[in-house]
Design a protein around this motif. Structure first.
Motif, PDB file in Angstrom:
ATOM      1  N   ARG A   1       0.838  -1.209   0.000  1.00 43.74           N
ATOM      2  CA  ARG A   1       0.000   0.000   0.000  1.00 43.74           C
ATOM      3  C   ARG A   1       0.869   1.255   0.000  1.00 43.74           C
ATOM      4  O   ARG A   1       0.600   2.209  -0.744  1.00 43.74           O
ATOM      5  CB  ARG A   1      -0.946   0.017   1.200  1.00 43.74           C
ATOM      6  CG  ARG A   1      -2.168  -0.863   1.028  1.00 43.74           C
ATOM      7  CD  ARG A   1      -3.269  -0.586   2.061  1.00 43.74           C
ATOM      8  NE  ARG A   1      -2.799  -0.331   3.407  1.00 43.74           N
ATOM      9  CZ  ARG A   1      -2.666  -1.248   4.372  1.00 43.74           C
ATOM     10  NH1 ARG A   1      -2.971  -2.496   4.128  1.00 43.74           N
ATOM     11  NH2 ARG A   1      -2.239  -0.903   5.572  1.00 43.74           N
ATOM     12  N   LEU A   2       1.925   1.250   0.819  1.00 44.16           N
ATOM     13  CA  LEU A   2       2.811   2.406   0.868  1.00 44.16           C
ATOM     14  C   LEU A   2       3.519   2.606  -0.468  1.00 44.16           C
ATOM     15  O   LEU A   2       3.640   3.738  -0.951  1.00 44.16           O
ATOM     16  CB  LEU A   2       3.836   2.251   2.001  1.00 44.16           C
ATOM     17  CG  LEU A   2       4.795   3.425   2.189  1.00 44.16           C
ATOM     18  CD1 LEU A   2       4.029   4.718   2.487  1.00 44.16           C
ATOM     19  CD2 LEU A   2       5.799   3.117   3.290  1.00 44.16           C
ATOM     20  N   PHE A   3       3.969   1.535  -1.080  1.00 43.23           N
ATOM     21  CA  PHE A   3       4.602   1.593  -2.397  1.00 43.23           C
ATOM     22  C   PHE A   3       3.673   2.271  -3.402  1.00 43.23           C
ATOM     23  O   PHE A   3       4.072   3.193  -4.113  1.00 43.23           O
ATOM     24  CB  PHE A   3       4.950   0.166  -2.851  1.00 43.23           C
ATOM     25  CG  PHE A   3       5.673   0.067  -4.163  1.00 43.23           C
ATOM     26  CD1 PHE A   3       7.059   0.071  -4.198  1.00 43.23           C
ATOM     27  CD2 PHE A   3       4.975  -0.067  -5.352  1.00 43.23           C
ATOM     28  CE1 PHE A   3       7.731  -0.052  -5.407  1.00 43.23           C
ATOM     29  CE2 PHE A   3       5.636  -0.190  -6.562  1.00 43.23           C
ATOM     30  CZ  PHE A   3       7.022  -0.185  -6.585  1.00 43.23           C
ATOM     31  N   ASP A   4       2.428   1.819  -3.437  1.00 45.44           N
ATOM     32  CA  ASP A   4       1.446   2.397  -4.368  1.00 45.44           C
ATOM     33  C   ASP A   4       1.185   3.866  -4.068  1.00 45.44           C
ATOM     34  O   ASP A   4       1.044   4.685  -4.988  1.00 45.44           O
ATOM     35  CB  ASP A   4       0.137   1.605  -4.323  1.00 45.44           C
ATOM     36  CG  ASP A   4       0.278   0.195  -4.893  1.00 45.44           C
ATOM     37  OD1 ASP A   4       1.246  -0.068  -5.642  1.00 45.44           O
ATOM     38  OD2 ASP A   4      -0.581  -0.657  -4.571  1.00 45.44           O
ATOM     39  N   MET A   5       1.146   4.211  -2.781  1.00 44.99           N
ATOM     40  CA  MET A   5       0.929   5.615  -2.393  1.00 44.99           C
ATOM     41  C   MET A   5       2.099   6.491  -2.841  1.00 44.99           C
ATOM     42  O   MET A   5       1.886   7.596  -3.354  1.00 44.99           O
ATOM     43  CB  MET A   5       0.745   5.730  -0.877  1.00 44.99           C
ATOM     44  CG  MET A   5      -0.586   5.191  -0.377  1.00 44.99           C
ATOM     45  SD  MET A   5      -0.672   5.181   1.438  1.00 44.99           S
ATOM     46  CE  MET A   5      -0.880   6.924   1.758  1.00 44.99           C
ATOM     47  N   ILE A   6       3.320   5.999  -2.652  1.00 43.17           N
ATOM     48  CA  ILE A   6       4.493   6.775  -3.074  1.00 43.17           C
ATOM     49  C   ILE A   6       4.492   6.949  -4.586  1.00 43.17           C
ATOM     50  O   ILE A   6       4.755   8.046  -5.089  1.00 43.17           O
ATOM     51  CB  ILE A   6       5.803   6.099  -2.595  1.00 43.17           C
ATOM     52  CG1 ILE A   6       5.868   6.072  -1.069  1.00 43.17           C
ATOM     53  CG2 ILE A   6       7.021   6.830  -3.170  1.00 43.17           C
ATOM     54  CD1 ILE A   6       6.974   5.187  -0.509  1.00 43.17           C
TER      55      ILE A   6
END
Length: 135
Positions: free
Chosen positions: A93-98
């Protein structure tokens, strides 16, 4: 001055401690580490809204060699950190947000199916490639 990260977090290394390796950056690396915290890690933490752990930040050349890192690693330059939310799902999720954000970075790498994320940025944002990779 970073709000959510400290220099000691970026210097801590279990491998260095276990092997008695000094992991102290030279003075010219400190501005890059501060830039990384202020302009990349802090914005990521603010966007995420919860704590993020640092698995690996700065690596002295001796530490980098001990873990099998490439000699040109951005960790040695003070331009990179390996981070985690604590779960594979959170890391994805963090990867996609970044990826969807306007945070300037050089490389964002999904390491080993989101076990952790590698994030790097060059001081001043000059030359940041915004490269998104999966290893």
């Amino acid at each position: 001055m970073a709000q959510h990260f400290t220099l000691s977090e970026l210097l801590r290394s279990d491998t260095a401690e276990a092997r008695g390796i000094q992991n102290i950056p030279p003075h010219d690396v400190l501005p890059r580490l501060n830039y990384l915290m202020d302009n990349c890690l802090d914005p990521i933490r603010q966007m995420w809204g919860k704590p993020i752990g640092v698995n690996s930040g700065y690596r002295s050349p001796a530490l980098n060699a001990a873990i099998g890192g490439v000699a040109t690693s951005q960790h040695v330059k003070g331009e990179a950190a390996d981070i985690t939310t604590g779960t594979v799902e959170g890391n994805k999720r963090l990867f996609d947000m970044i990826c969807a954000s306007d945070i300037s970075f050089d490389q964002l790498i999904d390491e080993h199916n989101f076990r952790w994320l590698h994030i790097s940025c060059k001081m001043g944002g000059i030359g940041n490639r915004h490269a998104i990779l999966h290893l």
